[in-house]
Scaffold this active site. Structure first.
Site, PDB file in Angstrom:
ATOM      1  N   CYS A 181       0.837  -1.198   0.000  1.00 27.35           N
ATOM      2  CA  CYS A 181       0.000   0.000   0.000  1.00 27.35           C
ATOM      3  C   CYS A 181       0.879   1.258   0.000  1.00 27.35           C
ATOM      4  O   CYS A 181       1.478   1.590  -1.011  1.00 27.35           O
ATOM      5  CB  CYS A 181      -0.978  -0.038   1.175  1.00 27.35           C
ATOM      6  SG  CYS A 181      -2.400   1.073   0.970  1.00 27.35           S
ATOM      7  N   HIS A 205      -3.612  -5.408   0.783  1.00 25.69           N
ATOM      8  CA  HIS A 205      -3.089  -5.823   2.087  1.00 25.69           C
ATOM      9  C   HIS A 205      -3.141  -7.346   2.235  1.00 25.69           C
ATOM     10  O   HIS A 205      -4.192  -7.909   2.541  1.00 25.69           O
ATOM     11  CB  HIS A 205      -3.892  -5.170   3.211  1.00 25.69           C
ATOM     12  CG  HIS A 205      -3.634  -3.708   3.338  1.00 25.69           C
ATOM     13  ND1 HIS A 205      -2.618  -3.198   4.107  1.00 25.69           N
ATOM     14  CD2 HIS A 205      -4.247  -2.640   2.757  1.00 25.69           C
ATOM     15  CE1 HIS A 205      -2.613  -1.877   4.013  1.00 25.69           C
ATOM     16  NE2 HIS A 205      -3.587  -1.513   3.199  1.00 25.69           N
ATOM     17  N   GLU A 222      -1.815  -9.012   4.636  1.00 31.04           N
ATOM     18  CA  GLU A 222      -1.720  -9.390   6.051  1.00 31.04           C
ATOM     19  C   GLU A 222      -3.069  -9.604   6.719  1.00 31.04           C
ATOM     20  O   GLU A 222      -3.135 -10.161   7.819  1.00 31.04           O
ATOM     21  CB  GLU A 222      -0.919  -8.340   6.835  1.00 31.04           C
ATOM     22  CG  GLU A 222      -1.602  -6.989   6.991  1.00 31.04           C
ATOM     23  CD  GLU A 222      -1.304  -6.010   5.859  1.00 31.04           C
ATOM     24  OE1 GLU A 222      -1.319  -4.797   6.121  1.00 31.04           O
ATOM     25  OE2 GLU A 222      -1.071  -6.477   4.719  1.00 31.04           O
ATOM     26  N   GLY A 277      -2.695 -15.522  35.791  1.00 34.01           N
ATOM     27  CA  GLY A 277      -2.993 -15.355  34.378  1.00 34.01           C
ATOM     28  C   GLY A 277      -1.950 -16.024  33.507  1.00 34.01           C
ATOM     29  O   GLY A 277      -0.905 -16.483  33.984  1.00 34.01           O
ATOM     30  N   VAL A 278      -2.215 -16.064  32.214  1.00 33.08           N
ATOM     31  CA  VAL A 278      -1.340 -16.767  31.279  1.00 33.08           C
ATOM     32  C   VAL A 278       0.056 -16.158  31.242  1.00 33.08           C
ATOM     33  O   VAL A 278       1.064 -16.863  31.376  1.00 33.08           O
ATOM     34  CB  VAL A 278      -1.957 -16.760  29.861  1.00 33.08           C
ATOM     35  CG1 VAL A 278      -1.020 -17.454  28.875  1.00 33.08           C
ATOM     36  CG2 VAL A 278      -3.316 -17.428  29.860  1.00 33.08           C
ATOM     37  N   THR A 280       2.177 -16.513  34.499  1.00 31.78           N
ATOM     38  CA  THR A 280       2.469 -17.921  34.770  1.00 31.78           C
ATOM     39  C   THR A 280       3.539 -18.454  33.836  1.00 31.78           C
ATOM     40  O   THR A 280       4.475 -19.137  34.267  1.00 31.78           O
ATOM     41  CB  THR A 280       1.193 -18.771  34.642  1.00 31.78           C
ATOM     42  OG1 THR A 280       0.216 -18.302  35.579  1.00 31.78           O
ATOM     43  CG2 THR A 280       1.482 -20.236  34.910  1.00 31.78           C
ATOM     44  N   ARG A 297      -9.463   1.726  40.181  1.00 29.96           N
ATOM     45  CA  ARG A 297      -8.232   1.246  39.547  1.00 29.96           C
ATOM     46  C   ARG A 297      -6.998   1.878  40.182  1.00 29.96           C
ATOM     47  O   ARG A 297      -6.003   1.203  40.452  1.00 29.96           O
ATOM     48  CB  ARG A 297      -8.262   1.542  38.048  1.00 29.96           C
ATOM     49  CG  ARG A 297      -9.261   0.713  37.253  1.00 29.96           C
ATOM     50  CD  ARG A 297      -9.244   1.109  35.778  1.00 29.96           C
ATOM     51  NE  ARG A 297     -10.174   0.323  34.990  1.00 29.96           N
ATOM     52  CZ  ARG A 297      -9.888  -0.849  34.442  1.00 29.96           C
ATOM     53  NH1 ARG A 297      -8.690  -1.378  34.623  1.00 29.96           N
ATOM     54  NH2 ARG A 297     -10.783  -1.504  33.730  1.00 29.96           N
ATOM     55  N   LYS A 324     -18.584  -4.691  20.793  1.00 25.00           N
ATOM     56  CA  LYS A 324     -17.533  -3.688  20.928  1.00 25.00           C
ATOM     57  C   LYS A 324     -16.973  -3.390  19.550  1.00 25.00           C
ATOM     58  O   LYS A 324     -16.488  -4.311  18.886  1.00 25.00           O
ATOM     59  CB  LYS A 324     -16.413  -4.201  21.832  1.00 25.00           C
ATOM     60  CG  LYS A 324     -15.240  -3.218  21.923  1.00 25.00           C
ATOM     61  CD  LYS A 324     -14.066  -3.789  22.691  1.00 25.00           C
ATOM     62  CE  LYS A 324     -12.928  -2.789  22.700  1.00 25.00           C
ATOM     63  NZ  LYS A 324     -11.736  -3.280  23.410  1.00 25.00           N
ATOM     64  N   GLU A 350     -15.076  -5.063  29.342  1.00 21.04           N
ATOM     65  CA  GLU A 350     -15.326  -4.937  30.777  1.00 21.04           C
ATOM     66  C   GLU A 350     -16.387  -3.864  31.020  1.00 21.04           C
ATOM     67  O   GLU A 350     -16.587  -2.970  30.202  1.00 21.04           O
ATOM     68  CB  GLU A 350     -14.040  -4.575  31.521  1.00 21.04           C
ATOM     69  CG  GLU A 350     -12.991  -5.669  31.526  1.00 21.04           C
ATOM     70  CD  GLU A 350     -13.367  -6.861  32.398  1.00 21.04           C
ATOM     71  OE1 GLU A 350     -14.335  -6.753  33.180  1.00 21.04           O
ATOM     72  OE2 GLU A 350     -12.699  -7.901  32.287  1.00 21.04           O
TER      73      GLU A 350
END
Length: 557
Positions: free
Chosen positions: A89, A183, A185, A240-241, A244, A311, A549, A555
């Site tokens: 592009c 594109h 990709e 979490g992944v 860990t 938060r 979304k 969330e």
């Protein structure tokens, strides 16, 4: 990660130069998916400063017009390095513009969306036909451009056309330099991965040997060399992944010299601390300290209803608690003659990309640090150094690495869980009682999703607690009780949402990842609602959030 220790020092690397497209990162991802290691750097990168020589270079798309003042341009050394070059592009227009200022003009008609591409074969032309080798003569591609190549640069052949683009693909007669207006990709170009493989493997000669099994061996050696034989490493884990996998990798590299800390903020999932402790300590052999600070967090959240204040308080308190525990661990290490010199950070490649993406000709490239998750001594420069073993990996690669390290499938495939935990899923004031209701409802919902065999098909799912109450009837009595909101979504990182930016150059805004509500059948949702109302005291109503979304977020807060 020290530059000389990057995977590019071991694996053949395709360099992707980013001109500001919001899906440049997909080029890098697609290449890695076919086994070719790729790194992304801003288009302002000087090749002389690279610690490695790439096997090939890809110039990405971008929201600019090459002929405008202030438009970004690649280092001329890109075309002098003697490696194959592919312009996508804006990258195509960059190649053409440097060979003739009148080659690229503003298009009279914008071309975006699906297009029918006609690939042209030029027999006996050596490298020229290699880019489209193995592809059909007529293929579907994805276009998103406003400017147009109107003249074929001197020394180039046309290798593809569309109804609106006479030069949708070009190739130099003698040099392996290519340009395409579409594109490859994105998934909207079905044969895009084949084209990228043609470029990376067949044209550039890159060895498609990028695998997590090879990465883990290299990374363990790198960590051992970096940390040395006596230094200790400290890191926070959440269950979490990312944390860990990073912790297990560190354990494999330096054994008990790695210290993991799990802080219970009182807003974790049901039995989370016990589960994480059993997994990390007993099954993975990680040296783990669990700090129960739940009362401290929940006391501080009394009366707080604003999501951002929640938060901020949780983040600041976490740092304080972690810092206190870190000092204890450091003191114990020093008593045995050792020092905790390193802090483990679970930075991923998308975090790095966010920092290095080209944002304009005068943009300053900054080093990425998730400052909100760093101990004060890191921010104030009191001695600890960062170690980021996952910073070159995408999320899917982290999951693959976890499997390679022997981490159970259930843990590797866990859904994301927010740092503030259930506190931002309890809308309104956070109290121990309200957290407990949301926690129990969430456990039932997730358990039923697993039992139905749907967990791995869903990107994220949870139960939230509404700030309002609703009337219900239980045991012939009127009740006024809590409302549970169930949410489950499917997400994708490469579904394009059209939007005009700059000079009518269309971009996909990756920061607005698309998500849609998971299409449960009504019977499943009815069973979930029945169980939650029957088993969680204080709930009178269960709703399912069908918002997509955008405009909604995944969330609630």
């Amino acid at each position: 990660m020290a530059e000389e220790q990057n995977p590019s020092a071991t694996f053949d690397t395709i360099l992707t130069l980013d001109f500001g497209s919001q899906y440049t990162h997909l080029i890098t991802r697609r290449l890695r998916e076919i086994g070719v290691y790729s790194e992304m750097l801003p288009c302002t990168q000087k090749l002389a400063d690279l610690p490695f020589k790439p096997k090939g270079i890809i110039l990405s798309g971008g929201p600019y017009s090459v002929y405008e003042d202030g438009a970004p341009h690649a280092d001329p050394a890109v075309f002098e390095l003697g490696v194959p070059v592919l312009g996508i592009c804006y990258g195509l227009q960059e190649i053409a513009y440097r060979l003739g200022k009148d080659n690229v003009v503003a298009g009279t008609a914008r071309e975006y969306g699906h297009a029918d591409l006609n690939a042209q074969r030029l027999d006996n032309q050596g490298h020229v036909d290699k880019l489209f080798a193995g592809l059909e003569e007529h293929v579907k591609v994805w276009m998103s451009h406003g400017d147009k190549l109107v003249k074929l640069p001197e020394g180039f052949h046309t290798i593809a056309t569309t109804a609106n683009s006479e030069y949708a693909g070009i190739a130099h007669e003698t040099k392996p330099v290519y340009g395409i207006q579409f594109h490859p990709e994105v998934t909207h170009t079905p044969d895009g991965a084949k084209l990228l493989r043609n470029f990376a493997v067949d044209i550039c000669g890159a060895n498609p040997n990028w695998t997590m099994s090879k990465f883990v061996d290299q990374e363990i050696l790198r960590i051992r060399k970096l940390v040395g034989e006596t230094d200790h490493v400290l890191g926070a884990v959440s269950g979490g992944v990312d944390s860990t996998v990073a912790a297990k990798l560190m354990k494999e590299a330096i054994g008990d010299r790695f210290h993991a800390v799990l802080v219970n903020n009182g807003c974790m999932r049901l039995n989370e601390c016990e589960t994480v402790a059993e997994t990390l300590n007993k099954h993975l052999g990680i040296n783990l300290t669990v700090v129960d600070a739940s009362k401290r967090f929940l006391d501080g959240l009394k009366g707080v209803t604003d999501p951002e204040k929640k938060r901020m308080f949780i983040g600041a308190t976490f740092i304080d608690v972690f810092e206190e525990e870190a000092e204890k661990i450091e003191a114990l290490a020093e008593n045995s003659g050792a020092k905790v010199k390193w802090f483990l950070q679970g930075t991923l490649y998308p975090d790095v990309i966010e920092s290095i993406s080209f944002k304009g000709p005068s943009a300053t490239i900054k080093t990425h640090h998730n400052v909100g998750a760093l101990p004060k001594r890191m921010i104030e420069g009191q001695g600890m150094k960062l170690i980021e073993p996952l910073r070159e990996l995408f999320k899917d690669e982290v999951r693959q690495l976890g499997r390679e390290l022997g981490i159970a499938h259930e843990l590797v495939m866990r859904h994301p869980f927010p740092g503030p935990g259930i506190a931002i899923r309890v809308l309104g004031e956070v109290t121990p009682e309200r957290v407990d209701i949301a926690r129990k409802a969430d456990h039932i919902f997730i358990s039923m999703i697993r039992e139905a065999g749907l967990y791995d098909k869903i990107s994220q799912a949870y139960a939230a607690l509404d700030p309002s109450k609703a009337v219900g009837v239980m045991g012939d009595k009127r009740v006024y009780a809590e409302i549970i909101i169930l949410r489950a979504v499917e997400t994708t990182d490469c579904k394009l949402t059209l939007g005009i930016d700059g000079d009518f150059v269309l971009r996909y805004i990756i920061s607005v990842m698309t998500a849609r509500a998971f299409p449960f059948d009504n019977e499943f949702l009815s069973k979930c609602a029945t169980r939650i109302i029957n088993e969680v005291h204080g709930v009178s109503r269960v709703l399912y959030d069908i918002s997509s979304k955008p405009p909604a977020t995944i969330e609630m807060e």
